[in-house]
Write a protein that holds these residues in place. Structure first.
Motif, PDB file in Angstrom:
ATOM      1  N   PHE A  28       0.835  -1.197   0.000  1.00 58.73           N
ATOM      2  CA  PHE A  28       0.000   0.000   0.000  1.00 58.73           C
ATOM      3  C   PHE A  28       0.875   1.254   0.000  1.00 58.73           C
ATOM      4  CE2 PHE A  28      -2.128   3.365   2.461  1.00 58.73           C
ATOM      5  CZ  PHE A  28      -3.257   3.565   1.682  1.00 58.73           C
ATOM      6  N   ILE A  29       1.890   1.253   0.832  1.00 64.95           N
ATOM      7  CA  ILE A  29       2.801   2.401   0.909  1.00 64.95           C
ATOM      8  C   ILE A  29       3.564   2.552  -0.408  1.00 64.95           C
ATOM      9  CG2 ILE A  29       4.854   3.326   2.058  1.00 64.95           C
ATOM     10  CD1 ILE A  29       3.844   1.920   4.626  1.00 64.95           C
ATOM     11  N   PHE A  30       4.058   1.428  -0.924  1.00 67.09           N
ATOM     12  CA  PHE A  30       4.785   1.439  -2.197  1.00 67.09           C
ATOM     13  C   PHE A  30       3.915   1.992  -3.327  1.00 67.09           C
ATOM     14  CE2 PHE A  30       5.583  -0.851  -6.220  1.00 67.09           C
ATOM     15  CZ  PHE A  30       6.859  -0.399  -6.505  1.00 67.09           C
ATOM     16  N   ASN A  31       2.659   1.553  -3.367  1.00 63.76           N
ATOM     17  CA  ASN A  31       1.743   2.007  -4.410  1.00 63.76           C
ATOM     18  C   ASN A  31       1.541   3.511  -4.347  1.00 63.76           C
ATOM     19  OD1 ASN A  31      -0.447   1.653  -6.482  1.00 63.76           O
ATOM     20  ND2 ASN A  31      -1.724   2.338  -4.786  1.00 63.76           N
ATOM     21  N   ASN A  32       1.371   4.050  -3.157  1.00 62.32           N
ATOM     22  CA  ASN A  32       1.147   5.486  -3.008  1.00 62.32           C
ATOM     23  C   ASN A  32       2.392   6.301  -3.348  1.00 62.32           C
ATOM     24  OD1 ASN A  32      -1.647   6.330  -1.684  1.00 62.32           O
ATOM     25  ND2 ASN A  32      -1.116   4.315  -0.909  1.00 62.32           N
ATOM     26  N   VAL A  33       3.557   5.780  -2.972  1.00 65.78           N
ATOM     27  CA  VAL A  33       4.814   6.457  -3.309  1.00 65.78           C
ATOM     28  C   VAL A  33       5.000   6.479  -4.826  1.00 65.78           C
ATOM     29  CG1 VAL A  33       7.330   6.306  -3.170  1.00 65.78           C
ATOM     30  CG2 VAL A  33       5.936   5.963  -1.119  1.00 65.78           C
ATOM     31  N   MET A  34       4.762   5.332  -5.472  1.00 70.69           N
ATOM     32  CA  MET A  34       4.913   5.238  -6.919  1.00 70.69           C
ATOM     33  C   MET A  34       3.916   6.142  -7.642  1.00 70.69           C
ATOM     34  SD  MET A  34       7.460   3.452  -7.797  1.00 70.69           S
ATOM     35  CE  MET A  34       7.072   3.309  -9.541  1.00 70.69           C
ATOM     36  N   THR A  35       2.692   6.194  -7.143  1.00 67.82           N
ATOM     37  CA  THR A  35       1.675   7.047  -7.774  1.00 67.82           C
ATOM     38  C   THR A  35       2.090   8.511  -7.714  1.00 67.82           C
ATOM     39  OG1 THR A  35      -0.124   5.502  -7.268  1.00 67.82           O
ATOM     40  CG2 THR A  35      -0.730   7.794  -7.674  1.00 67.82           C
ATOM     41  N   THR A  36       2.578   8.955  -6.568  1.00 66.19           N
ATOM     42  CA  THR A  36       3.037  10.334  -6.418  1.00 66.19           C
ATOM     43  C   THR A  36       4.192  10.630  -7.373  1.00 66.19           C
ATOM     44  OG1 THR A  36       2.386  10.360  -4.082  1.00 66.19           O
ATOM     45  CG2 THR A  36       3.956  12.036  -4.799  1.00 66.19           C
ATOM     46  N   TYR A  37       5.138   9.690  -7.454  1.00 72.11           N
ATOM     47  CA  TYR A  37       6.296   9.847  -8.339  1.00 72.11           C
ATOM     48  C   TYR A  37       5.853   9.898  -9.801  1.00 72.11           C
ATOM     49  CZ  TYR A  37      10.241   8.251 -11.187  1.00 72.11           C
ATOM     50  OH  TYR A  37      11.181   8.117 -12.156  1.00 72.11           O
ATOM     51  N   GLU A  38       4.966   8.978 -10.204  1.00 76.45           N
ATOM     52  CA  GLU A  38       4.534   8.894 -11.596  1.00 76.45           C
ATOM     53  C   GLU A  38       3.716  10.108 -12.020  1.00 76.45           C
ATOM     54  OE1 GLU A  38       4.237   4.000 -11.567  1.00 76.45           O
ATOM     55  OE2 GLU A  38       2.490   5.260 -11.219  1.00 76.45           O
ATOM     56  N   GLN A  39       2.910  10.622 -11.118  1.00 73.97           N
ATOM     57  CA  GLN A  39       2.095  11.782 -11.476  1.00 73.97           C
ATOM     58  C   GLN A  39       2.950  13.024 -11.720  1.00 73.97           C
ATOM     59  OE1 GLN A  39      -0.762  11.811  -8.241  1.00 73.97           O
ATOM     60  NE2 GLN A  39      -2.188  10.503  -9.360  1.00 73.97           N
ATOM     61  N   LYS A  40       4.110  13.088 -11.102  1.00 75.47           N
ATOM     62  CA  LYS A  40       5.046  14.177 -11.380  1.00 75.47           C
ATOM     63  C   LYS A  40       5.812  13.917 -12.676  1.00 75.47           C
ATOM     64  CE  LYS A  40       5.765  15.546  -6.543  1.00 75.47           C
ATOM     65  NZ  LYS A  40       6.736  15.651  -5.435  1.00 75.47           N
ATOM     66  N   LYS A  41       6.126  12.655 -12.911  1.00 73.71           N
ATOM     67  CA  LYS A  41       6.900  12.277 -14.105  1.00 73.71           C
ATOM     68  C   LYS A  41       6.066  12.374 -15.373  1.00 73.71           C
ATOM     69  CE  LYS A  41       9.757   8.568 -16.033  1.00 73.71           C
ATOM     70  NZ  LYS A  41      10.305   7.203 -15.827  1.00 73.71           N
ATOM     71  N   TYR A  42       4.766  12.077 -15.256  1.00 72.55           N
ATOM     72  CA  TYR A  42       3.892  12.074 -16.425  1.00 72.55           C
ATOM     73  C   TYR A  42       2.749  13.083 -16.236  1.00 72.55           C
ATOM     74  CZ  TYR A  42       6.249   7.647 -17.407  1.00 72.55           C
ATOM     75  OH  TYR A  42       7.184   6.685 -17.657  1.00 72.55           O
ATOM     76  N   PRO A  43       3.037  14.370 -16.405  1.00 74.44           N
ATOM     77  CA  PRO A  43       1.978  15.391 -16.263  1.00 74.44           C
ATOM     78  C   PRO A  43       0.983  15.300 -17.416  1.00 74.44           C
ATOM     79  CG  PRO A  43       3.982  16.379 -17.118  1.00 74.44           C
ATOM     80  CD  PRO A  43       4.338  14.965 -16.766  1.00 74.44           C
ATOM     81  N   ALA A  44      -0.145  15.932 -17.262  1.00 78.73           N
ATOM     82  CA  ALA A  44      -1.203  15.908 -18.272  1.00 78.73           C
ATOM     83  C   ALA A  44      -0.680  16.388 -19.622  1.00 78.73           C
ATOM     84  CB  ALA A  44      -2.370  16.784 -17.821  1.00 78.73           C
ATOM     85  N   ILE A  45      -1.085  15.702 -20.685  1.00 75.23           N
ATOM     86  CA  ILE A  45      -0.633  16.062 -22.030  1.00 75.23           C
ATOM     87  C   ILE A  45      -1.520  17.155 -22.642  1.00 75.23           C
ATOM     88  CG2 ILE A  45       0.409  13.816 -22.459  1.00 75.23           C
ATOM     89  CD1 ILE A  45      -2.071  13.051 -24.076  1.00 75.23           C
ATOM     90  N   GLY A  46      -2.675  17.391 -22.027  1.00 74.68           N
ATOM     91  CA  GLY A  46      -3.578  18.436 -22.497  1.00 74.68           C
ATOM     92  C   GLY A  46      -3.730  19.529 -21.461  1.00 74.68           C
TER      93      GLY A  46
END
Length: 327
Positions: A28-46
């Motif tokens: 659960f902790i890993f998933n939340n950390v990864m989600t936070t990291y990915e949302q910064k790495k892949y910002p909205a394209i529109g």
């Protein structure tokens, strides 16, 4: 002796349960950390636009006299990415807009019910706030056919034509004597607790478009995976599925106006139901009297745009030319 054996058994069982709980907490902790990291790495394209207090994602590409608004099917995790091959083709001649409803892609989730009224009003608000002017050609896939029917009937001045990608229309369940699917509410926890991410790691191909290599870029597929991990079966998707019956009841008596140009893409089916019913025979009851209206059958998946985007774009070009000749 037996008491000692029982005691050892309960110790072992306790340790196993504690290990499972510990593993779940770590995941659960890993998933939340990864989600936070990915949302910064892949910002909205529109562009993100505020609608009823939450951000909705709208992606646009191309320019032209006609604005085509693509609307996705139920549970399509990242519509702006899923439609990419079709967007690229149609953007050569049109302004193509992908609206990602709440709970999809880079859009946030909402606490508002997933009624047809709310969904359509949210779409309209987002388009207007970004100054994307109509009248639009709505291009719904699957379940969005219901929303397009409501949109065209409620705001006819805002809809120039309909292009359906194997769309679900309100009278379909009645025609085929079927019932709407229901999703258990517990599925809404799939993404928050990390099960969606685990599924992506174990069986990633099950969540990606079925297309030849190179149709979708590697970057697109990476983003599709991470967004599926963020959004898979979130509360809005589950609520939307469970609202289908109600939304059909509200639109069951609606039809496209007789002069509305309607192009419907559907799959070629080898089998027909008892009584000779299939998608084509149903769509024949829904197509309008406009001379531009037609049904096009294609050999492909329900997500026809995964592989047949070039053929679809060609048909769209002919369709819009036919509409233009009426003006």
């Amino acid at each position: 002796m037996k008491i000692k054996k029982r005691f050892r058994f309960w110790i072992v069982l306790r340790n196993i349960l504690l290990a499972i709980v510990a593993a779940l907490v770590i995941w659960f902790i890993f998933n939340n950390v990864m989600t936070t990291y990915e949302q910064k790495k892949y910002p909205a394209i529109g562009k993100l636009v505020e609608v009823d207090g939450n951000n909705m994602h709208i992606y646009t590409k191309g320019d032209g006299d006609n604005t085509i608004v693509l609307l996705s099917g139920l549970g399509t995790a990242a519509p702006a990415l899923d439609f990419e091959p079709l967007i690229n083709e149609m953007a050569k001649n049109y302004k193509v807009v992908v609206v990602e409803p709440f709970g999809y892609g880079w859009s946030e989730t909402t606490n508002k019910e997933r009624t047809v009224e709310n969904i359509v009003e949210e779409i309209r608000t987002a388009l207007k706030k970004l100054n994307i002017k109509g009248p639009y050609i709505l291009m719904p896939h699957s379940i969005s056919g219901i929303y397009s029917m409501y949109y065209a009937n409620t705001y006819p001045e805002e809809v120039k034509a309909i292009i359906g990608i194997d769309p679900t229309l309100p009278k379909a369940l009645e025609y085929f004597d079927e019932t709407a699917p229901i999703m258990p509410n517990y599925l809404s926890y799939v993404a928050p607790i990390g099960i969606a991410r685990l599924a992506m790691y174990l069986i990633p191909d099950n969540f990606l478009p079925i297309a030849e290599e190179g149709v979708y870029t590697e970057e697109n597929l990476k983003m599709t995976k991470v967004i599926t991990a963020w959004k898979g079966n979130n509360k809005n998707v589950v609520d939307e599925a469970n609202e289908i019956n109600s939304n059909i009841d509200k639109t069951i008596n609606m039809e496209f106006s007789s002069n509305m140009p309607v192009l419907l893409f559907t799959t070629v089916e080898d089998k027909v139901t008892e009584g000779g019913k299939n998608n084509v025979t149903f769509y024949e009851t829904q197509v309008t009297n406009s001379h531009a209206s037609k049904i096009v059958t294609l050999q492909g998946h329900h997500y026809l745009h995964w592989t047949l985007y070039k053929e679809m774009s060609k048909e769209v070009n002919e369709f819009t030319k036919s509409i233009a000749n009426d003006l």
